[in-house]
Enzyme design. Structure first.
Site, PDB file in Angstrom:
ATOM      1  CG  ASP A   8      -1.703   1.234   1.406  1.00  0.00           C
ATOM      2  OD1 ASP A   8      -2.339   1.643   0.431  1.00  0.00           O
ATOM      3  OD2 ASP A   8      -1.680   1.810   2.512  1.00  0.00           O
ATOM      4  CG  ASP A  10      -1.686   7.616   0.653  1.00  0.00           C
ATOM      5  OD1 ASP A  10      -0.773   8.377   0.327  1.00  0.00           O
ATOM      6  OD2 ASP A  10      -2.721   7.474  -0.035  1.00  0.00           O
ATOM      7  N   GLY A  46      -7.339   3.812   3.164  1.00  0.00           N
ATOM      8  CA  GLY A  46      -7.469   2.749   2.166  1.00  0.00           C
ATOM      9  C   GLY A  46      -8.631   2.901   1.206  1.00  0.00           C
ATOM     10  CB  VAL A  47     -12.129   3.897   1.486  1.00  0.00           C
ATOM     11  CG1 VAL A  47     -12.282   2.675   2.375  1.00  0.00           C
ATOM     12  CG2 VAL A  47     -12.231   5.165   2.297  1.00  0.00           C
ATOM     13  NE  ARG A  49      -9.071  12.398  -4.916  1.00  0.00           N
ATOM     14  CZ  ARG A  49      -8.512  12.723  -6.077  1.00  0.00           C
ATOM     15  NH1 ARG A  49      -9.129  13.565  -6.892  1.00  0.00           N
ATOM     16  NH2 ARG A  49      -7.345  12.209  -6.444  1.00  0.00           N
ATOM     17  CB  SER A 116      -3.560   7.533  -3.697  1.00  0.00           C
ATOM     18  OG  SER A 116      -3.288   8.857  -4.107  1.00  0.00           O
ATOM     19  CE  LYS A 117      -9.732   8.339  -9.323  1.00  0.00           C
ATOM     20  NZ  LYS A 117     -11.000   8.957  -9.590  1.00  0.00           N
ATOM     21  CG  ASN A 118      -3.020  12.760  -5.782  1.00  0.00           C
ATOM     22  OD1 ASN A 118      -2.958  13.520  -6.742  1.00  0.00           O
ATOM     23  ND2 ASN A 118      -4.013  12.820  -4.898  1.00  0.00           N
ATOM     24  CG  ASP A 170      -1.825   2.331   6.476  1.00  0.00           C
ATOM     25  OD1 ASP A 170      -2.348   2.025   5.370  1.00  0.00           O
ATOM     26  OD2 ASP A 170      -1.782   3.500   6.897  1.00  0.00           O
TER      27      ASP A 170
END
Ligand code: BG6
Ligand code: MG
Length: 216
Positions: A8, A10, A46-47, A49, A116-118, A170
């Protein structure tokens, strides 16, 4: 036998989970929502935006149209991306680079699996991008964790069967997603006490034995 580790992003590879929290908190304040806390933020881990936005909006009786929700999510993302401007290799969590080098030395493939799209921006700014064999992120998926889609796409990009992949997460949603995808799940940090995980550790630093336990 374990052939791949899917990380993962973030809160596992980088410290950006705190920046997500700050941006959501600012949005909540701008909407006049009081008492947006770390406990609320834990459910955003984890979910996607839009699913994260719903956690904020649960705290108000005000109703928002789909267009308004899209605008709010964009506003939060603008604040978040601004806060990423100073992101650097120093924001990679402790132990991550050494663990990646260790896995590479063992011939284990490594990937990112993040909502994340980032993700591409963050991997580039932290100098991690070139270290992964595959990246699967919010730009590739239709469904949010706990659906396993993001990890199944990562396994597919690596060409490795899900049963030969370990996911490091996490978030509770991420652990559930890994198990739903037929993968081993290792819980770190905030998810350390998750009962569905096969193994837990306080941080990535505590994971060296894990890979050996899974037979590599
Ligand atoms: C996850 C975070 O990694 O990415 C969530 O844990 C976040 O909190 C999600 O909402 C989506 O991120 P982004 O960068 O596409 O808004
Ligand atoms: Mg996370």
């Amino acid at each position: 036998m374990i052939k791949a580790v899917i990380f993962d992003l973030d809160g596992v590879l980088v410290t950006t989970d705190e920046l997500h929290f700050q941006a959501w908190k600012q949005l909540a304040e701008e909407l006049g929502i009081e008492g947006f806390t770390k406990a609320d933020n834990a459910r955003q881990r984890g979910v996607s935006r839009m699913a994260s936005l719903e956690v904020v909006l649960e705290k108000t009786d005000r109703k928002f149209s789909d267009e308004e929700k899209t605008a709010l999510a964009e506003k939060k993302n603008d604040m978040y991306v601004k806060s990423l401007s100073s992101l650097s290799p120093l924001d990679v969590l402790e132990g991550v680079n050494n663990f990646i080098a260790y896995l590479r030395g063992k011939g284990v493939k490594i990937a990112v699996g993040s909502a994340s799209k980032n993700t591409p921006l963050i991997l580039t700014k932290t100098n991690l991008a070139h270290k992964f064999d595959a990246v699967s992120c919010g730009l590739d998926t239709q469904k949010s964790k706990p659906d396993p889609e993001v990890f199944l796409i990562a396994a597919q990009k690596l060409g490795i069967a899900p049963s030969e992949c370990v996911v490091i997460e996490d978030s509770d949603a991420g652990i559930e997603a890994a198990k739903a995808g037929g993968m081993y799940a290792v819980a770190v940090g905030e998810a350390e006490h998750n009962k569905m995980a096969d193994i837990s550790a306080a941080s990535v630093d505590g994971l060296y034995k894990t890979i050996e336990m899974f037979g590599r």
